[in-house]
Every structure is written in C-alpha cells, then in structure tokens.
Design an enzyme around this catalytic site. Structure first.
Site, short mmCIF file in Angstrom:
data_model
loop_
_atom_site.label_atom_id
_atom_site.label_comp_id
_atom_site.label_asym_id
_atom_site.label_seq_id
_atom_site.Cartn_x
_atom_site.Cartn_y
_atom_site.Cartn_z
N ALA A 91 -24.09 53.31 -12.54
CA ALA A 91 -23.91 52.81 -14.08
C ALA A 91 -23.66 53.73 -14.81
O ALA A 91 -24.28 54.97 -14.76
CB ALA A 91 -25.25 51.88 -14.42
N ASP A 92 -22.91 53.66 -15.82
CA ASP A 92 -22.73 54.40 -17.18
C ASP A 92 -22.82 53.53 -18.43
O ASP A 92 -22.03 52.54 -18.54
CB ASP A 92 -21.53 55.25 -16.84
N THR A 93 -23.10 54.29 -19.44
CA THR A 93 -23.19 53.65 -20.89
C THR A 93 -22.68 54.70 -22.00
O THR A 93 -22.96 55.77 -21.94
CB THR A 93 -24.65 52.99 -21.31
N ALA A 109 -20.62 50.32 -17.96
CA ALA A 109 -19.93 49.74 -16.68
C ALA A 109 -21.03 49.92 -15.49
O ALA A 109 -21.88 50.73 -15.41
CB ALA A 109 -18.86 50.77 -16.35
#
Length: 215
Positions: free
Chosen positions: A71-73, A122
């Site tokens: 995940a990445d923000t 994502a």
C-alpha cells in the site's frame, strides 16, 4: 478463529495493521524496503500505484508463498495556473510525502491551510503472476492554519512519519473541515478497495468466528 496468516502485509505502518485487524484479517507483517523516488513527469496516481505494486512485488520476492499486500498513500495539492488572458488553465500537482524536518512539515501544513487537497491511496496484491492494483482518491479540506499551531503540532511528534505532515485519525483531525471520500484511505489503507483485493485472491476477512472471538 484460525491463527495462521492468510497473507503478508508489506508495510511497517501501525495504522494499516490496525485497519486490517479492525476487519478481522489474519496476516503477517514483513515490511518491504524500496526506492520511493518520484519519476520526472510522473502523475501522482501513477506514483502511488507503482509504489504499492513494487512493495507487494518485493514482499513476494522475499516470500514466494502467501499473497502479499502492498500500500502507498500520498497527499497531493493541485494548483491551478491560468494564462494572461484567462482563457485556459492547467493544474500543477505537488506530492507531499513524509516531512524531512520541522521546517518541511510546517511548509506542507501552511500550503494545505484553507485549501482542498487530494489523498491518493493505492493497494496492490501479488502472488506470482496474479497481480492487482486498486486506487482510492479522497478530497480533504483544511480550515485556515497559522504557523504557531503548526509548530505546536510538530512538537507532539505526530507529523514526523505522516504523508502531508498530518494524521487525520490523531491530533491532526482538528485541521479537517470537510472530507469527501474514504476516511480509511486518508489513514493509509482504503478498506473498500482492500476487501475487493482480498476477495479476488479468495482471502477471508471478517467472519462469524472473528466476531465471536472478540471480547
């Protein structure tokens, strides 16, 4: 409730771990270390999707057994720029990651002050050639801030490891005037998209046994 993990979370984020525990997931934590440099001319959405997928791929390469969730923000501020005649305009997107220091954090917060920004989050899951990525976008409006409260906020230690230098689930929640989209996405893991990925891989999340085992 079964105790063996169903997948691996390729992140050290305690917020993501707590969100997965909230929906009853059984998983193992194994953070992935990757290069998080933004490519020249890379769109913010492409960047967060690439980061999430690379984390999942790195986790799979080290594991090659259970599916891996990455995940990445990123916090994104878009500024509109019109030409002299005002007949056309373009948007310049600025990606705010984790602040390097207090000065960087205060600069980010003051740029977000009184504006609406986008939070892109994502999630990706990888198991061999089976790879999927989903994206969540949430719009967050900040009330006007001043530098003194941004300084006091920095002293709490909360902004240090947060994209955009704030945590909506913590003290930073007092800055948020309005939110349109996924609250969990702003925290760091959009649950609707995450559960959709888990279903694609046949992974259970909450169940009757999960509910019954809660105190």
């Amino acid at each position: 409730m079964h105790s063996s993990p169903d997948f691996i979370l390729a992140s050290a984020s305690p917020r993501r771990r707590e969100l997965l525990q909230q929906i009853g997931c059984q998983f193992q934590v194994a953070p992935a270390d990757i290069d998080e440099t933004v490519f020249a001319e890379e769109a913010p959405s492409d960047y967060v999707e690439r980061m999430a997928l690379q984390k999942a791929k790195a986790g799979w390469k080290a594991n090659k057994n259970l599916p891996v969730l990455g995940a990445d923000t990123a916090v994104v501020l878009c500024e509109r720029e019109g030409n002299k005649e005002g007949s056309s305009e373009k948007s310049a997107a600025q990606i705010f990651g984790k602040p390097a220091d207090e000065s960087d954090a205060i600069s980010m917060l003051m740029q977000l002050s009184g504006t609406t920004h986008s939070v892109l989050s994502a999630v990706a899951m990888v198991q061999g050639d089976n790879q999927h990525v989903l994206l969540s976008e949430t719009f967050v409006t900040f009330r006007p801030l001043d530098k003194s409260e941004c300084h006091r906020y920095w002293l709490t230690g909360e902004p240090c490891d947060k994209a955009g230098a704030y945590a909506i689930q913590g003290l930073g929640g007092i800055f948020v005037e309005n939110l349109r989209g996924s609250y969990s996405g702003v925290v760091g893991l959009p649950l609707v998209e995450t559960c959709s990925l888990l279903e694609k891989f046949g992974i259970p999340w909450w169940s009757l046994s999960t509910i019954e085992d809660k105190p």
